[in-house]
Design a protein around this motif. Sequence first.
Motif, short mmCIF file in Angstrom:
data_model
loop_
_atom_site.label_atom_id
_atom_site.label_comp_id
_atom_site.label_asym_id
_atom_site.label_seq_id
_atom_site.Cartn_x
_atom_site.Cartn_y
_atom_site.Cartn_z
N MET A 69 38.53 -44.53 -32.87
CA MET A 69 38.36 -43.22 -32.27
C MET A 69 36.92 -42.78 -32.49
O MET A 69 36.31 -43.15 -33.48
N ARG A 70 36.43 -42.01 -31.56
CA ARG A 70 35.06 -41.49 -31.65
C ARG A 70 34.99 -40.34 -32.64
O ARG A 70 36.00 -39.73 -33.00
N ILE A 71 33.78 -40.01 -33.03
CA ILE A 71 33.57 -38.96 -34.02
C ILE A 71 34.10 -37.61 -33.54
O ILE A 71 34.63 -36.84 -34.33
N SER A 72 34.00 -37.34 -32.25
CA SER A 72 34.50 -36.06 -31.73
C SER A 72 36.02 -35.96 -31.87
O SER A 72 36.55 -34.89 -32.19
N GLU A 73 36.72 -37.07 -31.67
CA GLU A 73 38.16 -37.06 -31.83
C GLU A 73 38.53 -36.93 -33.31
O GLU A 73 39.46 -36.18 -33.66
N LEU A 74 37.82 -37.63 -34.17
CA LEU A 74 38.06 -37.50 -35.61
C LEU A 74 37.83 -36.05 -36.05
O LEU A 74 38.62 -35.50 -36.82
N SER A 75 36.80 -35.45 -35.52
CA SER A 75 36.51 -34.05 -35.83
C SER A 75 37.65 -33.14 -35.37
O SER A 75 38.10 -32.26 -36.11
N ALA A 76 38.13 -33.36 -34.16
CA ALA A 76 39.21 -32.52 -33.63
C ALA A 76 40.50 -32.72 -34.43
O ALA A 76 41.21 -31.75 -34.71
N ARG A 77 40.79 -33.93 -34.82
CA ARG A 77 42.04 -34.21 -35.54
C ARG A 77 42.01 -33.72 -36.97
O ARG A 77 43.05 -33.39 -37.53
N THR A 78 40.85 -33.66 -37.58
CA THR A 78 40.75 -33.26 -38.99
C THR A 78 40.22 -31.85 -39.17
O THR A 78 40.25 -31.32 -40.28
N ARG A 79 39.72 -31.27 -38.09
CA ARG A 79 39.09 -29.94 -38.13
C ARG A 79 37.89 -29.90 -39.07
O ARG A 79 37.61 -28.90 -39.74
#
Length: 119
Positions: free
Chosen positions: A1-11
């Motif tokens: 997963m890309r960093i933006s998705e990791l960011s969205a999933r973990t807040r």
Amino acid sequence: MRISELSARTRVSVHRLRRYEAAGLIASRRQSNGYRDYDEKTVRHVVFIAMSRAMGFSLSFVAEYLPRFQSGTLSPQEMVEAIHQRVAEIDKAIAEQKALKKMLVSHIAWFEAKQRKSK
């Protein structure tokens, strides 16, 4: 997963994720286009880091405990003990701030008394 998705999933912000990676707390693989690619287990690791930071633990604490969390060898009792220690640190800081407040209030009273005498 890309960093933006990791960011969205973990807040957790992209900026913080980059800092965690720079500190060696998380890792990614680079795709051919240069994008970071994180695996699924990184979500759990980032949540552990974020929760630890929210409780006021330092990045050095995270760096010490994260490998054991990742390997499944960090016991709940170890975390309970670490949190108890953190609570004790907070209690000490509160006591120090209360003592400082008491001293400041005393100084205010002294200056106000001095001001009244000079009138």
